[in-house]
Design an enzyme around this catalytic site. Structure first.
Site, PDB file in Angstrom:
ATOM      1  N   ARG A 183      64.707  56.087 121.614  1.00 42.97           N
ATOM      2  CA  ARG A 183      63.241  55.972 121.674  1.00 42.97           C
ATOM      3  C   ARG A 183      62.729  54.743 120.902  1.00 42.97           C
ATOM      4  NH1 ARG A 183      64.328  59.594 124.696  1.00 42.97           N
ATOM      5  NH2 ARG A 183      63.131  61.489 125.076  1.00 42.97           N
ATOM      6  N   SER A 225      57.593  65.499 124.257  1.00 40.17           N
ATOM      7  CA  SER A 225      58.111  65.749 122.906  1.00 40.17           C
ATOM      8  C   SER A 225      57.224  65.034 121.899  1.00 40.17           C
ATOM      9  CB  SER A 225      59.525  65.191 122.765  1.00 40.17           C
ATOM     10  OG  SER A 225      60.388  65.762 123.702  1.00 40.17           O
ATOM     11  N   GLU A 277      57.165  61.022 117.884  1.00 43.83           N
ATOM     12  CA  GLU A 277      57.673  60.227 119.003  1.00 43.83           C
ATOM     13  C   GLU A 277      56.507  59.583 119.742  1.00 43.83           C
ATOM     14  OE1 GLU A 277      59.418  60.176 123.273  1.00 43.83           O
ATOM     15  OE2 GLU A 277      57.558  60.927 122.510  1.00 43.83           O
TER      16      GLU A 277
END
Ligand code: EPU
Length: 311
Positions: A136, A212, A307
């Site tokens: 990520r 998420s 995130e």
């Protein structure tokens, strides 16, 4: 904004010094007014830039929908991104955080991208190593943050695709259909991923969420072993020189799963997804996230990192 010319004009005419490029907005939590110019990316188009018997190099402009691009490739049996079906957002946002799901990350099919330098007004090309992809992560979220606009992404897709079906739920769905990793096609994998996502993850058009909310944290092996003595059910996957622990599990253990706080909450089917039941402000979601971070830190001495992009 529909073209690079639109972008240049918007920047040149703006009195602002900061710019936020909005794709689908599906990974952004707005807590404050933004002190700059927000530019909505609607630059569309796809081009085959090279094709041989084995591969297709497909250039996709950054305002295209990610999922529609995946469907376009699946229909043509160009393999590589089928495990990334149904991820919301645009193509331009994908390399920003190296989107990933079900055993595949964007970097696995990435060839290069074109990014517009907001200082020099030049279009520059970035290869995979220049993007510094991680879990990520990319250089555009770190060192070069705020300095570039991602204009196009070129993917290297496989015309003789191999299937990525290591993820248990995908295997189970393929098996139910009498298929295996050898016999399944990329359409079967895409269908399986869509089915899994629809069964676990709330549709952002129906129930506000940004997927998420936190990254799965990496901890040291020593820390993991110590936790394992206290919490024998803890799961961990080796990553680099440590262990990656599922944040959803940590949050569930802290009894947040399915819990509602005002108009916010942790989703009942996937604790890692924070939802807005309607009318909650960004700050309320942010506060819930802070409370979850605190509980996980108190119980496991693990610090969860968001995130999503918090503005
Ligand atoms: N888990 C729980 N409780 C929960 C949720 C998960 O115990 O409420 C446990 C599961 O039992 C499982 C583990 O956590 O053993 C992993 O769960 P899952 O397979 O649902 O994946 P995840 O790690 O929670 C990551 C990505 C998702 C991606 C899936 C599938 C991150 C931050 N998230 O989630 O990406 O779809 O894997 O590969 O890495 C996103 O980025 O927005 C996103 C949805």
């Amino acid at each position: 904004m529909h073209s690079l010319a639109d972008l240049k004009q918007a920047i040149a005419e703006s009195s602002h010094e900061q710019f936020m490029f909005l794709g689908g907005g599906s990974n952004v939590l707005l807590c404050n007014d933004y002190a700059g110019l927000v530019i909505r990316n609607a630059i569309k188009g796809k081009q085959i830039v090279h094709e041989d018997d084995d591969h297709v190099l497909l250039k996709v402009y950054s305002g295209e929908s990610w999922h529609e691009t995946v469907m376009y490739c699946v229909e043509r049996n160009w393999g590589g991104i089928e495990n990334l079906s149904l991820i919301p957002g645009t193509v331009g946002a994908a390399p920003m955080q190296n989107i990933g799901a079900y055993g595949v990350e964007l970097e696995n099919v990435f060839d290069h991208l074109e990014a517009f330098n907001l200082n020099s007004f030049e279009l520059e090309s970035f290869n995979k190593s220049q993007c510094a992809f991680g879990y990520r992560e990319s250089v555009f979220k770190r060192k070069l943050k705020g300095q570039y606009f991602i204009y196009s992404v070129t993917f290297k897709l496989n015309k003789k695709p191999s299937i990525h079906a290591d993820y248990g739920d995908i295997q189970a769905i393929l098996n139910e259909k009498g298929l295996s990793a050898e016999t399944a096609g990329i359409k079967d994998v895409s269908d399986a991923v869509i089915h899994i996502r629809q069964s676990k993850l709330p549709d952002p058009k129906v129930l506000g969420n940004s997927g998420s909310f936190f990254k799965n944290p990496q901890i040291t092996i020593e820390h993991f072993e110590a936790l394992k003595l206290q919490f024998p059910d803890i799961k961990g996957y080796p990553q680099n020189d440590g262990m990656k622990v599922p944040a959803g599990w940590l949050i569930e253990q802290c009894e947040w799963k399915g819990k509602r706080v005002g108009n916010t909450g942790s989703h009942a089917k996937q604790a890692l997804v924070l939802v807005n039941y309607g009318g909650a402000t960004g700050s309320e979601i942010y506060q819930l996230a802070q409370d979850i971070i605190q509980s996980v830190a108190d119980k496991f001495s693990i610090h969860l990192e968001p995130e999503v992009n918090i503005v």
